[in-house]
Motif scaffolding. Structure first.
Motif, PDB file in Angstrom:
ATOM      1  N   ASP A 115       0.827  -1.209   0.000  1.00 52.87           N
ATOM      2  CA  ASP A 115       0.000   0.000   0.000  1.00 52.87           C
ATOM      3  C   ASP A 115       0.861   1.259   0.000  1.00 52.87           C
ATOM      4  O   ASP A 115       0.543   2.234  -0.680  1.00 52.87           O
ATOM      5  CB  ASP A 115      -0.961   0.008   1.192  1.00 52.87           C
ATOM      6  CG  ASP A 115      -2.069  -1.037   1.075  1.00 52.87           C
ATOM      7  OD1 ASP A 115      -2.307  -1.543  -0.046  1.00 52.87           O
ATOM      8  OD2 ASP A 115      -2.683  -1.368   2.106  1.00 52.87           O
ATOM      9  N   HIS A 116       1.951   1.225   0.749  1.00 54.64           N
ATOM     10  CA  HIS A 116       2.855   2.383   0.760  1.00 54.64           C
ATOM     11  C   HIS A 116       3.448   2.600  -0.642  1.00 54.64           C
ATOM     12  O   HIS A 116       3.510   3.734  -1.125  1.00 54.64           O
ATOM     13  CB  HIS A 116       3.965   2.186   1.796  1.00 54.64           C
ATOM     14  CG  HIS A 116       4.816   3.394   1.979  1.00 54.64           C
ATOM     15  ND1 HIS A 116       4.432   4.458   2.756  1.00 54.64           N
ATOM     16  CD2 HIS A 116       6.010   3.716   1.454  1.00 54.64           C
ATOM     17  CE1 HIS A 116       5.361   5.386   2.709  1.00 54.64           C
ATOM     18  NE2 HIS A 116       6.332   4.965   1.933  1.00 54.64           N
ATOM     19  N   TYR A 134       2.076   1.657  -3.427  1.00 60.73           N
ATOM     20  CA  TYR A 134       0.991   2.086  -4.297  1.00 60.73           C
ATOM     21  C   TYR A 134       0.733   3.588  -4.133  1.00 60.73           C
ATOM     22  O   TYR A 134       0.529   4.291  -5.119  1.00 60.73           O
ATOM     23  CB  TYR A 134      -0.287   1.299  -4.019  1.00 60.73           C
ATOM     24  CG  TYR A 134      -0.163  -0.200  -4.264  1.00 60.73           C
ATOM     25  CD1 TYR A 134       0.905  -0.739  -4.969  1.00 60.73           C
ATOM     26  CD2 TYR A 134      -1.114  -1.075  -3.777  1.00 60.73           C
ATOM     27  CE1 TYR A 134       1.015  -2.101  -5.188  1.00 60.73           C
ATOM     28  CE2 TYR A 134      -1.012  -2.437  -3.997  1.00 60.73           C
ATOM     29  CZ  TYR A 134       0.055  -2.941  -4.693  1.00 60.73           C
ATOM     30  OH  TYR A 134       0.156  -4.292  -4.904  1.00 60.73           O
ATOM     31  N   HIS A 135       0.769   4.061  -2.911  1.00 58.23           N
ATOM     32  CA  HIS A 135       0.562   5.497  -2.666  1.00 58.23           C
ATOM     33  C   HIS A 135       1.692   6.311  -3.292  1.00 58.23           C
ATOM     34  O   HIS A 135       1.442   7.401  -3.819  1.00 58.23           O
ATOM     35  CB  HIS A 135       0.471   5.779  -1.169  1.00 58.23           C
ATOM     36  CG  HIS A 135      -0.798   5.316  -0.555  1.00 58.23           C
ATOM     37  ND1 HIS A 135      -1.446   5.994   0.438  1.00 58.23           N
ATOM     38  CD2 HIS A 135      -1.571   4.220  -0.794  1.00 58.23           C
ATOM     39  CE1 HIS A 135      -2.540   5.357   0.791  1.00 58.23           C
ATOM     40  NE2 HIS A 135      -2.624   4.270   0.058  1.00 58.23           N
ATOM     41  N   TYR A 136       2.890   5.765  -3.217  1.00 59.09           N
ATOM     42  CA  TYR A 136       4.049   6.463  -3.777  1.00 59.09           C
ATOM     43  C   TYR A 136       3.880   6.674  -5.290  1.00 59.09           C
ATOM     44  O   TYR A 136       4.200   7.730  -5.815  1.00 59.09           O
ATOM     45  CB  TYR A 136       5.323   5.659  -3.481  1.00 59.09           C
ATOM     46  CG  TYR A 136       6.588   6.313  -3.966  1.00 59.09           C
ATOM     47  CD1 TYR A 136       7.295   7.189  -3.146  1.00 59.09           C
ATOM     48  CD2 TYR A 136       7.089   6.061  -5.245  1.00 59.09           C
ATOM     49  CE1 TYR A 136       8.459   7.793  -3.585  1.00 59.09           C
ATOM     50  CE2 TYR A 136       8.253   6.661  -5.689  1.00 59.09           C
ATOM     51  CZ  TYR A 136       8.931   7.527  -4.857  1.00 59.09           C
ATOM     52  OH  TYR A 136      10.081   8.131  -5.294  1.00 59.09           O
ATOM     53  N   ALA A 159       0.959   6.477  -6.972  1.00 56.26           N
ATOM     54  CA  ALA A 159      -0.369   6.985  -7.325  1.00 56.26           C
ATOM     55  C   ALA A 159      -0.251   8.355  -7.986  1.00 56.26           C
ATOM     56  O   ALA A 159       0.593   9.171  -7.619  1.00 56.26           O
ATOM     57  CB  ALA A 159      -1.245   7.075  -6.093  1.00 56.26           C
ATOM     58  N   ASP A 188      -3.663   3.866 -11.666  1.00 56.57           N
ATOM     59  CA  ASP A 188      -4.360   4.321 -10.457  1.00 56.57           C
ATOM     60  C   ASP A 188      -5.626   3.513 -10.185  1.00 56.57           C
ATOM     61  O   ASP A 188      -5.900   3.169  -9.037  1.00 56.57           O
ATOM     62  CB  ASP A 188      -4.710   5.807 -10.559  1.00 56.57           C
ATOM     63  CG  ASP A 188      -3.510   6.716 -10.319  1.00 56.57           C
ATOM     64  OD1 ASP A 188      -2.444   6.209  -9.915  1.00 56.57           O
ATOM     65  OD2 ASP A 188      -3.648   7.926 -10.549  1.00 56.57           O
ATOM     66  N   GLN A 216      -6.183   1.323  -6.754  1.00 61.71           N
ATOM     67  CA  GLN A 216      -7.343   1.467  -5.874  1.00 61.71           C
ATOM     68  C   GLN A 216      -8.056   0.135  -5.681  1.00 61.71           C
ATOM     69  O   GLN A 216      -8.461  -0.220  -4.578  1.00 61.71           O
ATOM     70  CB  GLN A 216      -8.303   2.519  -6.429  1.00 61.71           C
ATOM     71  CG  GLN A 216      -7.757   3.925  -6.332  1.00 61.71           C
ATOM     72  CD  GLN A 216      -8.597   4.941  -7.096  1.00 61.71           C
ATOM     73  OE1 GLN A 216      -9.600   4.600  -7.719  1.00 61.71           O
ATOM     74  NE2 GLN A 216      -8.182   6.194  -7.058  1.00 61.71           N
ATOM     75  N   GLU A 257      -5.945  -2.039  -3.332  1.00 58.76           N
ATOM     76  CA  GLU A 257      -6.064  -1.642  -1.929  1.00 58.76           C
ATOM     77  C   GLU A 257      -7.400  -2.096  -1.348  1.00 58.76           C
ATOM     78  O   GLU A 257      -7.460  -2.518  -0.186  1.00 58.76           O
ATOM     79  CB  GLU A 257      -5.893  -0.130  -1.781  1.00 58.76           C
ATOM     80  CG  GLU A 257      -4.438   0.295  -1.917  1.00 58.76           C
ATOM     81  CD  GLU A 257      -4.241   1.764  -1.627  1.00 58.76           C
ATOM     82  OE1 GLU A 257      -3.938   2.083  -0.456  1.00 58.76           O
ATOM     83  OE2 GLU A 257      -4.396   2.568  -2.557  1.00 58.76           O
TER      84      GLU A 257
END
Length: 184
Positions: free
Chosen positions: A59-60, A62-64, A66, A73, A77, A80
């Protein structure tokens, strides 16, 4: 080793455990009684390691990444959301295995169905990440990205596949060793 390579290795390890779980399901279908302690450790490890270490690291990452690709994206989502669903599924199957170990009356066909559904969900999720998410991220990532991510996310000590095996997974570790010896 980059973060994505570490996560890929986690997927390989989890796939091995899912194979072991499928063997236990086959024993149940054949009318045999599998080692329920081992089955409990399998379910516990798959859920706990994923929820506490693996998915938060993904998740970290993926956020990086995004916001760098609209198409990616949407997949990030979805992934996640799957992590949240898998957490609930893991908790539910863990409770069911625990109930069976404590002599709860659950029809064997229902129990087997729940185990099979859990394994299939896990496999589908791993395949999705390996075939869609990871390749999409690898297309975007640069060396600086991996270095930045690695500084923020130290590698956790794996209680099963790490250098020191945790007490909680003693039976599971033995089963994996037996599997390696049998493969020789």
């Amino acid at each position: 080793m980059t973060l994505i390579m570490q996560l890929h290795q986690d997927h390989i390890n989890l796939s091995r455990l899912l194979e072991l779980m499928e063997l236990k399901i086959q024993k149940l279908k054949a009318g045999d009684t599998p080692n329920f302690m081992l089955l409990s450790e399998l379910v516990d490890y798959i859920g706990n390691y994923a929820d506490q270490y693996h998915h938060p690291r993904e998740d970290h990452m993926y956020h990086y990444f995004a916001g760098q690709s609209g198409a990616l994206d949407e997949h990030l989502q979805q992934c996640e959301a799957e992590h949240a669903d898998l957490k609930q599924a893991s908790k539910a199957i863990n409770e069911t295995v625990d109930a069976v170990m404590h002599d709860a009356v659950i029809p064997m066909s229902d129990f087997i169905g729940q185990l099979e559904a859990f394994v299939q969900r896990e496999r589908d999720h791993l395949d999705y990440e390996e075939t869609v998410i990871f390749p999409g991220i690898e297309q975007l990532a640069k060396t600086d990205d991996w270095e930045a991510l690695e500084q923020k996310l130290p590698e956790p000590e794996d209680p099963l596949f790490g250098e020191k095996q945790g007490e909680n997974y003693r039976e599971l570790y033995k089963a994996l060793l037996q599997d390696v010896i049998a493969a020789r």
